[in-house]
Design an enzyme around this catalytic site. Structure first.
Site, PDB file in Angstrom:
ATOM      1  N   SER A   1       2.324   6.571   1.693  1.00  0.00           N
ATOM      2  CA  SER A   1       2.162   6.903   3.109  1.00  0.00           C
ATOM      3  C   SER A   1       0.695   6.827   3.494  1.00  0.00           C
ATOM      4  CB  SER A   1       2.673   8.316   3.396  1.00  0.00           C
ATOM      5  OG  SER A   1       1.769   9.292   2.894  1.00  0.00           O
ATOM      6  N   ASP A   2       0.432   6.463   4.739  1.00  0.00           N
ATOM      7  CA  ASP A   2      -0.905   6.677   5.263  1.00  0.00           C
ATOM      8  C   ASP A   2      -1.077   8.185   5.444  1.00  0.00           C
ATOM      9  OD1 ASP A   2      -3.433   6.278   6.230  1.00  0.00           O
ATOM     10  OD2 ASP A   2      -2.847   4.774   7.709  1.00  0.00           O
ATOM     11  N   TRP A   3      -2.319   8.635   5.438  1.00  0.00           N
ATOM     12  CA  TRP A   3      -2.597  10.070   5.481  1.00  0.00           C
ATOM     13  C   TRP A   3      -2.173  10.630   6.841  1.00  0.00           C
ATOM     14  CZ3 TRP A   3      -3.413   7.640   1.393  1.00  0.00           C
ATOM     15  CH2 TRP A   3      -3.965   8.205   0.235  1.00  0.00           C
TER      16      TRP A   3
END
Length: 741
Positions: free
Chosen positions: A261-263
């Site tokens: 996931s992106d943050w």
């Protein structure tokens, strides 16, 4: 007697232990065998723990099995400085400086896959030396709008160019036993409202424009990790999107790596479980806000997932598949005993950064051959502009770096001419006097309280007395320009630079404009300026790379990876499509009404007269002559190929490199198609008078379009044309052929 009994007993115990040795420690077993063995020895709690973060940039291993933690680092232009375990504040290490490499727009502008491998190998060595498992990059989102603040991290507007450049980058990084994490999958094409934009795009555009570079990264580059995007697609966030992650990435493309996931990109436990996400980082969960301390057990794939598993509300098989992918990543990286040790801040890395910068710089205009500057004729050079002195490695978002050194354009010019020429400098304009991003401080004090008129007057005065004027301006990495989580406000240059350039052009006819940016800009002064250079964010060796081109030590060979149009409304995304530059809190739909007609595909069809500088454009200090292209046969069967050949000769006095571009035009189709599409390119180096033949193999796959109703690639029999060109508008020759059943 007792001694003998003890010895025999100990030997027997050791023998049993040896026989029970876990195969995950045995390098002779395949990775898949080792993965299955490790998986069989993990508890439910250990399985859940390994798929989510334990700190800002790490996730846990399995201590009892000797499986190490996974450590991520931002790229894609250099290794990010260390932050504290559970905070974004700098850790204040003294040994985490890096070499900054040119931005990926510059790499794409080289049109040189060999340099892309060098880039990946070099940055991968630095990541390995810093004990990183995963490099969060490269980025291959398509250049849809010139307002996108993050375009400088990507590889331009064309899917084939991005595909050909991303594959060797990945291979270079992963040759170090460090995973490349290709981002942001998918349709992350602007920054404003990036968390709440639901992209509406037809399947033709999705498959022909926005997915090919990711597909190449997976199937050709063999990327070990993919990062999901922030935006939504089909009303599901891209970090847990059934269609993108499960249907396309894992089923259609057979991706066997991890989806990260992106943050802050995860929003829902059920979707995160079922829709293809494997590792969760940076979430803001359970009412916690950005930066809340030690929230990791509250992540969507942490305690909430564990509870569902214990209550039999979800399948253990889905969890095991996530864990397999994480273990596979670790065995490919951290537990690969043959991975090299890496290296940091070496002369070779600086040389690589400089070479990539030199070859990516694009000479846009050179009327009267004002460039290269002849130091024998110049006694005084006036350098004007804030970007001549401002550090560009700090800022821009997650790609912001702490460098060991950064050579400014002004220092690069001064170093090149030594004391043979007087170099004078004037600020000209004040843009951003700050020098700090996320705790990294440049140490520059760029405060200047003079008025706009005072600054311009000083610049014009110096310009009027100089033999040459080099204006170095453009954008910077501040919010509202080339920066994450923000988009540009306008296509025009900020800080009244357009007016300054007009005044400088009136003061001195030998004006060279150097634009530093990761985006196209408007140029209302283009007719009054004899020489224009597109100079990207070039990293640690920025000034030396630019000076090499300005003074002819390097013959420019960069080509634009995206189209420069005259005004914002000339871009299809703003003329036909939708874009929102206003921040809102609710989910909004943005429709890509222009479909496949992005970049030169749009300008070829509708806006030929509005092109400022075309895709693929770039001048040289020498000249090249193309022969008429030839084809080895005029008919191609569906399982066959043909060869398109052209001879190119250096007709000038300097050694140089030229990018020969092959476009294909479908003369008749039952679905609308672009006038032409890039299908191949080759960069050739030629000495004065030297001639080489360039040949392209064209197969059925190169002739396909995606039929969204059939959901398949179609190569329609009929007549085609191969177009050999030096840019999207500089056509050198055409040759026809026919696809038959």
């Amino acid at each position: 007697m007792r001694k003998t009994f003890f010895t025999v007993t100990l030997f027997a115990a050791l023998l049993v232990a040896a026989q029970e040795k876990p195969i995950y420690l045995n390098q002779s077993n395949t990775i898949e065998e080792r993965v299955e063995d490790a998986l069989s020895r993990m508890t439910l709690e250990e399985k859940v723990a390994i798929i989510h973060a334990q700190s800002k940039f790490s996730s846990p291993g399995v201590p009892k099995l000797g499986i190490p933690d996974v450590w991520m680092t931002d790229g894609p232009h250099g290794i990010r400085p260390e932050v504290l375990w559970d905070e974004w504040d700098q850790a204040k290490w003294t040994n985490d400086s890096c070499v900054a490499y040119p931005a990926l727009t510059c790499l794409a502008a080289t049109w040189n896959p060999e340099l892309s491998y060098l880039y990946g190998k070099s940055i991968g060595e630095e990541a390995r030396f810093r004990k990183k498992t995963v490099l969060l990059g490269p980025g291959v989102n398509i250049y849809r709008t010139p307002l996108n603040g993050r375009n400088f991290e990507y590889m331009g507007e064309d899917p084939l160019l991005a595909s050909k450049m991303v594959v060797p980058y990945i291979q270079g990084v992963q040759s170090n036993g460090v995973a490349a994490c290709v981002k942001h999958f998918a349709l992350n094409n602007h920054e404003i409202n990036r968390h709440n934009t639901n992209v509406i795009v037809d399947d033709r555009a999705l498959y022909e424009i926005y997915l090919p570079a990711f597909k190449a990264a997976v199937q050709e580059g063999k990327a070990w990790a993919i990062m999901g995007a922030y935006n939504l697609y089909k009303n599901q966030h891209a970090c847990h999107n059934q269609y993108l992650l499960n249907d396309i990435l894992k089923k259609e493309w057979n991706f066997d790596g991890v989806v990260v996931s992106d943050w802050g990109g995860v929003h829902n436990t059920e979707e995160a479980i079922d829709n293809g996400l494997d590792m969760e980082f940076g979430s803001w969960t359970n009412g916690l806000t950005n930066g809340a301390s030690n929230a990791y057990n509250y992540y969507y794939l942490a305690n909430p997932y564990l509870e569902k598993l214990k209550n039999n509300e979800t399948s253990i098989e889905i969890l095991d598949e996530k864990v397999r992918r994480v273990l596979r990543l670790i065995f490919r990286t951290e537990m690969n005993t043959s991975r090299p040790w890496g290296s940091m801040l070496t002369d070779e890395h600086y040389q690589a950064a400089r070479k990539i910068g030199e070859e990516g710089i694009v000479l846009l205009k050179n009327d009267g051959n004002i460039l290269p500057i002849d130091i024998r004729k110049a006694k005084k050079i006036a350098v004007i502009g804030e970007n001549a002195i401002k550090m560009m490695t700090v800022g821009g978002g997650s790609s912001s770096l702490k460098v060991q050194r950064e050579v400014s354009p002004l220092d690069g010019i001064k170093s090149r001419v030594n004391d043979s020429i007087e170099v004078v400098y004037a600020r000209g304009y004040v843009g951003d006097a700050s020098g700090e991003y996320n705790g990294v401080i440049t140490g520059q004090d760029l405060t200047d309280n003079r008025s706009k008129e005072e600054l311009i007057a000083e610049a014009v005065s110096l310009a009027s007395e100089a033999d040459y004027v080099i204006f170095i301006g453009g954008l910077n990495k501040s919010a509202g320009q080339d920066c994450e989580d923000a988009d540009r406000i306008s296509l025009n240059l900020p800080y009244d630079q357009d007016e300054l350039i007009k005044r400088l052009s009136a003061a001195n006819k030998n004006l060279i404009v150097v634009n530093i940016s990761g985006n196209a800009i408007a140029m209302p002064w283009v007719d009054n300026v004899p020489a224009i250079i597109q100079d990207w964010y070039l990293g640690s060796e920025a000034g030396n790379s630019l000076a090499g081109v300005l003074f002819g030590d390097v013959n420019p060979s960069g080509k634009l990876p995206f189209t420069f149009l005259k005004e914002l409304e000339d871009y299809s995304s703003h003329k036909l499509g939708e874009y929102s530059g206003t921040r809102v809190d609710s989910i909004i739909d943005i429709e890509y009404k222009e479909s496949i007609f992005v970049g030169y595909r749009w300008s070829d069809k509708n806006k030929k007269d509005r092109v400022l500088f075309p895709f693929g454009h770039g001048l040289s200090y020498t000249t090249f002559e193309y022969s008429r292209p030839t084809v080895n046969k005029t008919k191609i069967h569906s399982n066959d190929s043909i060869n398109i050949s052209v001879r190119i000769k250096n007709t000038g006095k300097l050694e140089g490199k030229e990018v020969v571009q092959l476009y294909i035009s479908d003369k008749k189709s039952y679905l609308p198609r672009p006038v032409k599409e890039l299908k191949g390119f080759e960069k050739v180096s030629l000495k004065p008078g030297e001639e080489k033949e360039v040949s392209f193999s064209v197969k059925k796959d190169d002739l396909c379009f995606f039929d969204d109703k059939l959901h398949e690639w179609v190569a329609e029999p009929g007549k085609f044309e191969a177009v050999i060109a030096a840019s999207a508008t500089d056509i050198k020759g055409r040759v026809g052929f026919e696809l038959i059943k």
